[in-house]
Enzyme design. Structure first.
Site, short mmCIF file in Angstrom:
data_model
loop_
_atom_site.label_atom_id
_atom_site.label_comp_id
_atom_site.label_asym_id
_atom_site.label_seq_id
_atom_site.Cartn_x
_atom_site.Cartn_y
_atom_site.Cartn_z
CG ASP A 85 -0.73 -20.62 -0.55
OD1 ASP A 85 -0.24 -20.69 0.59
OD2 ASP A 85 -0.17 -21.10 -1.56
CG ASP A 97 -7.83 -5.31 2.16
OD1 ASP A 97 -8.77 -4.85 2.82
OD2 ASP A 97 -7.82 -5.34 0.90
CE LYS A 117 2.86 -17.73 -2.06
NZ LYS A 117 2.01 -18.95 -2.15
CG ASP A 168 -13.31 -7.96 3.10
OD1 ASP A 168 -12.99 -7.18 4.02
OD2 ASP A 168 -13.91 -7.56 2.07
CE1 TYR A 183 -3.16 -3.00 1.06
CE2 TYR A 183 -4.53 -1.04 1.22
CZ TYR A 183 -4.40 -2.41 1.13
OH TYR A 183 -5.53 -3.18 1.10
C1 IPM Z 1 -10.24 -1.68 4.20
C2 IPM Z 1 -10.38 -1.16 2.79
C3 IPM Z 1 -9.23 -0.22 2.48
C4 IPM Z 1 -7.96 -1.06 2.54
C5 IPM Z 1 -9.31 0.52 1.13
C6 IPM Z 1 -10.61 1.22 0.95
C7 IPM Z 1 -8.18 1.48 0.98
O1 IPM Z 1 -10.49 -2.21 1.88
O2 IPM Z 1 -10.19 -0.87 5.14
O3 IPM Z 1 -10.19 -2.90 4.37
O4 IPM Z 1 -7.61 -1.76 1.56
O5 IPM Z 1 -7.29 -1.01 3.58
MN MN Z 2 -10.69 -4.16 2.83
#
Ligand code: IPM
Ligand code: MN
Ligand code: NAD
Length: 343
Positions: A198, A222, A166, A226, A120
């Site tokens: 992975d 990230d 990784k 999710d 990032y």
């Molecule tokens: C998160 C989001 C952010 C990230 C984006 C919107 C920059 O996906 O907070 O998880 O990738 O960190």
């Molecule tokens: Mn995210």
């Protein structure tokens, strides 16, 4: 003097869920002042940039930052993106430790995501031949401080830490693994395990109940957070706290601006309200109120589920139910202005 909370509604469902957090905060016995500031796409529209200087200044001097979400198709082709404001804010406040808890039934885990390094924030650009590049960079200090956070958290929980990398491919991951192994000697009570990202992703889906604290770099965190949200009920439920060594933390849902449901009243504010609970705990030093709020959100999830959970409650109705449930546990008393009634 009351403490100031900088509130950044952002875009899409961001303002919708933040509105519920502000209603709930107003119903709680805390002496805080909230200020709303332009951020993300809304700030691009209003001021030409996603993180205007007055917004950043207010965040720096606040006790905590409460954030909705940013982004949306409207700004996807723009020279400056809303997401750049979020990354800039995280970097400016140096909130390197992003805690992303995921809890439901047997599953109770926390992803500790490095938040201000890696792909990032590494060098990026376009070469003369048109090749585009992003680079993943980490130095020892960056790795050590986040890995220590992972160990600290693990030592207060199950005393098991899994460090995800990784290392079979990436040099940054080999550094990560070396540093994690070295730091482990300072935490003899915590059992450290290394996992490759992975197969760990598969493990997270197949046996999430066997996982406790996960520490990993920015991009892996990230994606894995999710996945962790999905295995514990979805993005509508997943909260986060982004903390540094000093200064204000940022408290925001894991989810984004959900343009597909923005404006429909279908957004689940639970992730935002759980982020508010993390703010009460980590930003305001009120774990008692945090626990009361978490219980109120859990209760609303059973009584008035939103459409993402198969229910029909609107964002506002969910907020109403949380406020009603809070009234049962947070009540005025004679000795103290407010007290939390133990359940
Ligand atoms: C998160 C989001 C952010 C990230 C984006 C919107 C920059 O996906 O907070 O998880 O990738 O960190
Ligand atoms: Mn995210
Ligand atoms: P998203 O998280 O916004 O949405 C993914 C899916 O989950 C959508 O179907 C959405 O409707 C659903 N969802 C998310 N939050 C929900 C909630 N509270 N209640 C009910 N359903 C919910 O991810 P995306 O669609 O990939 O990204 C949309 C935009 O959000 C992009 O511009 C992205 O950059 C941005 N984003 C911002 C943040 C942030 O501000 N922290 C985080 C992630 C994505």
């Amino acid at each position: 003097m009351s403490e100031v909370i900088a509130c950044l509604p952002g875009d899409g469902i961001g303002p919708e869920v933040l509105e519920q957090a502000l209603r709930v905060l107003a119903a709680l016995p805390v002496d805080v002042e909230t200020i709303e500031l332009p951020f993300g796409g809304a700030a691009i529209d209003a001021a030409g940039e996603p993180l205007p200087q007055p917004t950043l200044d207010a965040c720096r001097s606040a006790q905590a930052v409460l954030l909705g979400a940013v982004g949306g198709p409207r700004w996807d082709g723009a020279a400056v993106r809303p997401e750049a404001g979020l990354l800039g804010l995280r970097q400016a406040l140096d909130v390197y430790a992003n805690l992303r808890p995921a809890k439901q039934g047997e599953v109770d885990l926390v992803v500790v995501r490095e938040l201000v390094g890696g792909l990032y924030f590494g060098a990026r650009g376009v070469r003369d031949d048109g090749t585009v590049f992003d680079t993943c960079e980490y130095d020892r200090t960056q790795v050590e401080r986040i890995v220590r956070r992972g160990f600290e958290l693990a030592s207060r929980r199950s005393r098991r830490l899994v460090s995800v990398d990784k290392a079979n491919v990436l040099d940054t991951s080999r550094l990560w693994r070396r540093v994690a192994t070295e730091v482990a000697s300072d935490y003899p009570d915590v059992e450290l395990r290394h996992a490759l990202v992975d197969s760990f992703a598969m493990e997270l889906v197949q046996t999430p109940e066997s996982i406790d604290v996960v520490v990993t770099e920015n991009m892996f965190g990230d994606i894995l957070s999710d996945v962790a949200a999905a295995v514990t009920g979805g993005l509508g439920l997943a909260a986060s706290a982004s903390l540094g060594d000093a200064g204000p933390g940022i408290f925001e849902p894991v989810h984004g601006s959900a343009p597909d449901i923005a404006g429909t009243g279908a957004a689940n504010p639970a992730a935002m309200l759980r982020s508010l609970a993390l703010m009460l705990e980590h930003g305001l030093g009120r774990p008692d109120l945090a626990a009361a709020l978490v219980a109120a959100v859990d209760s609303a999830l059973t009584t008035v589920p939103t459409p993402d959970l198969g229910g029909t409650a609107t964002t506002g109705e969910f907020g109403d139910a949380v406020i009603a449930a809070l009234a049962d546990v947070v009540s005025p008393s004679k000795e103290e202005p407010w007290t939390v009634v133990p359940s």
